[in-house]
Structure formats: C-alpha cells, structure tokens
Design a protein around this motif. Structure first.
Motif, PDB file in Angstrom:
ATOM      1  N   LEU A  99       0.835  -1.087  -0.008  1.00 37.43           N
ATOM      2  CA  LEU A  99       0.001  -0.060  -0.100  1.00 37.43           C
ATOM      3  C   LEU A  99       0.873   1.213  -0.141  1.00 37.43           C
ATOM      4  O   LEU A  99       1.839   1.447   0.755  1.00 37.43           O
ATOM      5  CB  LEU A  99      -1.161  -0.078   1.176  1.00 37.43           C
ATOM      6  N   TYR A 100       0.758   2.263  -0.817  1.00 33.83           N
ATOM      7  CA  TYR A 100       1.104   3.390  -0.834  1.00 33.83           C
ATOM      8  C   TYR A 100       0.048   4.554  -0.718  1.00 33.83           C
ATOM      9  O   TYR A 100      -0.865   4.671  -1.539  1.00 33.83           O
ATOM     10  CB  TYR A 100       2.062   3.734  -2.189  1.00 33.83           C
ATOM     11  N   VAL A 101       0.007   5.548   0.154  1.00 31.68           N
ATOM     12  CA  VAL A 101      -0.876   6.359   0.754  1.00 31.68           C
ATOM     13  C   VAL A 101      -0.383   7.640   0.192  1.00 31.68           C
ATOM     14  O   VAL A 101       0.457   8.147   0.621  1.00 31.68           O
ATOM     15  CB  VAL A 101      -1.316   6.349   2.009  1.00 31.68           C
ATOM     16  N   LEU A 102      -1.247   8.296  -0.753  1.00 30.34           N
ATOM     17  CA  LEU A 102      -1.114   9.601  -1.344  1.00 30.34           C
ATOM     18  C   LEU A 102      -1.882  10.460  -0.446  1.00 30.34           C
ATOM     19  O   LEU A 102      -3.048  10.316   0.363  1.00 30.34           O
ATOM     20  CB  LEU A 102      -1.445   9.696  -2.794  1.00 30.34           C
ATOM     21  N   THR A 103      -1.443  11.858  -0.289  1.00 31.43           N
ATOM     22  CA  THR A 103      -2.289  13.009   0.437  1.00 31.43           C
ATOM     23  C   THR A 103      -3.570  12.994  -0.405  1.00 31.43           C
ATOM     24  O   THR A 103      -4.623  13.232   0.469  1.00 31.43           O
ATOM     25  CB  THR A 103      -1.494  14.199   0.401  1.00 31.43           C
ATOM     26  N   ALA A 104      -3.721  13.038  -1.681  1.00 27.52           N
ATOM     27  CA  ALA A 104      -4.997  13.248  -2.402  1.00 27.52           C
ATOM     28  C   ALA A 104      -5.016  12.574  -3.661  1.00 27.52           C
ATOM     29  O   ALA A 104      -3.888  12.410  -4.025  1.00 27.52           O
ATOM     30  CB  ALA A 104      -5.341  14.843  -2.453  1.00 27.52           C
ATOM     31  N   GLY A 105      -6.076  12.455  -4.324  1.00 24.39           N
ATOM     32  CA  GLY A 105      -6.319  11.853  -5.533  1.00 24.39           C
ATOM     33  C   GLY A 105      -7.359  12.682  -6.491  1.00 24.39           C
ATOM     34  O   GLY A 105      -8.052  13.467  -5.719  1.00 24.39           O
TER      35      GLY A 105
END
Length: 297
Positions: free
Chosen positions: A268-274
């Motif tokens: 899993l890679y979590v981005l600030t926003a999409g």
C-alpha cells in the motif's frame, strides 16, 4: 479507514468465469493501422484496432523498445476521461511491450451505441449484469492482453497490469479470471465497495450511479457483480495499490476496501490526495514510482 468487502452474490465466480469463457473465444481479430517512432517516448509505436467484447471496434496503442527481443508485456488501463492523448510511460518497465487499450465507448473506442460521457457511460446497460458496460470493459482487458501476446510471441513472463481510477477498478474486476497476469498496480481504484460508495456523494462517475440507485434500488443487485473490492478477494497475484486520503471523485473508503480485500501479496502506498492538485504531489508520485520500479522488477 476500514471497510471489509461486501458479500459476493452466490454465483459471483460462476458469472465471471462464464463471462471470461464467452468473451475471449477465438478468433480475436486485430490489425495494425499505423506505426511510427515516438521521439518523446523513445519507443516504437503501433496504433491498432481489435474486435471489442461488444462486437464493435476498439482502439489501442502498442509501444515497445526498437531493439532487442521482447520478453515482458504490460496492459495499461486509463481513467474515466478516456485516453485521447496517446500512450505514456508511467509504468516503469522500459524493456516491456505495452498495450494501451481504450475501453469500449470511451475516446478512441467511440461507439454508436455506448455514450462517451462518464455519467452516462457508467449507467449503460446497468439493468442487467449481462448487458452492463463494465462487463465488456473488463473483457477488453483480457482481449488487449491477447493482442499483445499475438503481436509478441516472444513474451515469456506473465503479463503485468496497471490502471488508475476507472482503470484500477476495471483491472480489479478483470484480474481474478485470467491467469496470464502475474503482477499489477491499481492506482486510486474505483468501483470498490458499492454499498459504501452509494452513501457518499462524489464528483466522479459514482455520483451518477448513486443517484440512479436512489431512484431504482433494484440496481444494487447488478452492482454486486461489479464490485472491485469483492473481485479483489479473488486476486492472489502480487498487487501494489496507490490510494488517497482525500479524493473528491473516488471515495477513499472504496479505494482502501480494494486493497484490504486482496488475497495475495500486496503493498500500500498512501497519497495525500487523488484527482486533485496539491503541494507535495510531485514528490509523492516520484517516491511511489521508485517503489513501483522495484515492484515490477
């Protein structure tokens, strides 16, 4: 955030296995329409058409390095805006041949019967699981893989898949039923956990579905067969998933549900926003892409 996948209909697996058997029957008709060298990509490009699962014409680009024997292949999906600006190199496997299919009804695979606008496309055929457009979109992932393998019989390794947003969700629906795929990246995957999505307004295609179900709750029974989180429970190959903490278009809970449901090795890679710009976006995507290069290697 936490979301277990919704329960699958009792015949979920039978439906998708029969769909795969029906919509991948040979012969697969395809042809190269145009070829050229792309200085930006530093790759050879072929524009191809193939027979979609809908029976209509589908379009794709194939790119590959000009020299050497091709040993790997990648199928690359796209977002709900379609792919009208050509192929890209966001999947970091420079030695691979890559096919960029355009989903049925969306730009470059435009259809006289399927509307191209996302809010209309996402509802096309939705009253029946047999006619719902996402069934044919998933099948065209399989068919694009067949085109790539026909074009490059030297491919030895299992195919890879990568897709974002719409392409992430459709990829999750397609991957469990085709054992030619060995690894995947799902980026901001859509269509995960429909029961949760139907409770949350958004700016993406899911809003059209939410409003349609509000007027006709019976559509829930069809959507149950097209839930990316449910399908992910059947995916046992390694999958790298990029999700966002905030996303106005694809509810983050649905994205995370796809990751949590995966039955095989996963990262899993979590981005600030999409689906929106933010200050640290470029740095986060660069970090993510470095990890992806290792993942696909």
């Amino acid at each position: 955030m936490d979301a277990d996948p919704p329960p699958a209909p009792p015949d979920f697996d039978d439906f998708w296995r029969s769909t795969h058997a029906e919509l991948t029957k040979p012969p697969l008709r395809w042809q190269v329409e145009r070829e050229y060298d792309d200085a930006r990509l530093r790759r050879r490009v072929e524009e191809v058409t193939f027979e979609s699962a809908t029976g209509e014409r589908a379009f794709a680009w194939i790119t590959y390095p000009a020299g050497g024997v091709i040993r790997r292949g990648v199928v690359i999906g796209h977002g709900y805006q379609g792919r009208d600006d050509g192929p890209d190199e966001y999947v970091p496997i420079p030695s691979a041949a890559k096919i960029f299919p355009c989903a049925p009804g969306l730009p470059r695979s435009l259809s006289p019967t399927i509307p191209a606008a996302p809010a209309e496309h996402v509802l096309h055929g939705i009253r029946s699981r047999e006619t719902y457009v996402h069934r044919f979109c998933a099948a065209d992932v399989w068919r694009a893989g067949s085109v790539l393998l026909h074009r490059f019989p030297s491919i030895e390794a299992p195919l890879d898949y990568a897709g974002g947003s719409f392409g992430g969700g459709i990829g999750a629906l397609a991957l469990p039923w085709d054992d030619r795929f060995g690894r995947a990246h799902l980026y901001l995957p859509s269509f995960g956990h429909h029961p949760a999505r139907l409770r949350q307004p958004c700016t993406g295609s899911g809003e059209a579905v939410r409003q349609a179900v509000a007027h006709d709750p019976s559509l829930r029974s069809v959507l149950a067969y097209f839930d990316a989180a449910t399908a992910a429970t059947r995916i046992r190959i390694p999958v790298y998933v990029s999700v966002a903490r905030r996303d106005p278009a694809v509810p983050p809970l649905g994205q995370l549900a796809v990751f949590q449901a995966l039955a095989g090795p996963k990262h899993l890679y979590v981005l600030t926003a999409g689906h929106m710009r933010y200050d640290t976006e470029a740095r986060e995507l660069a970090d993510r892409d470095r990890e992806l290069a290792d993942f696909f290697t």
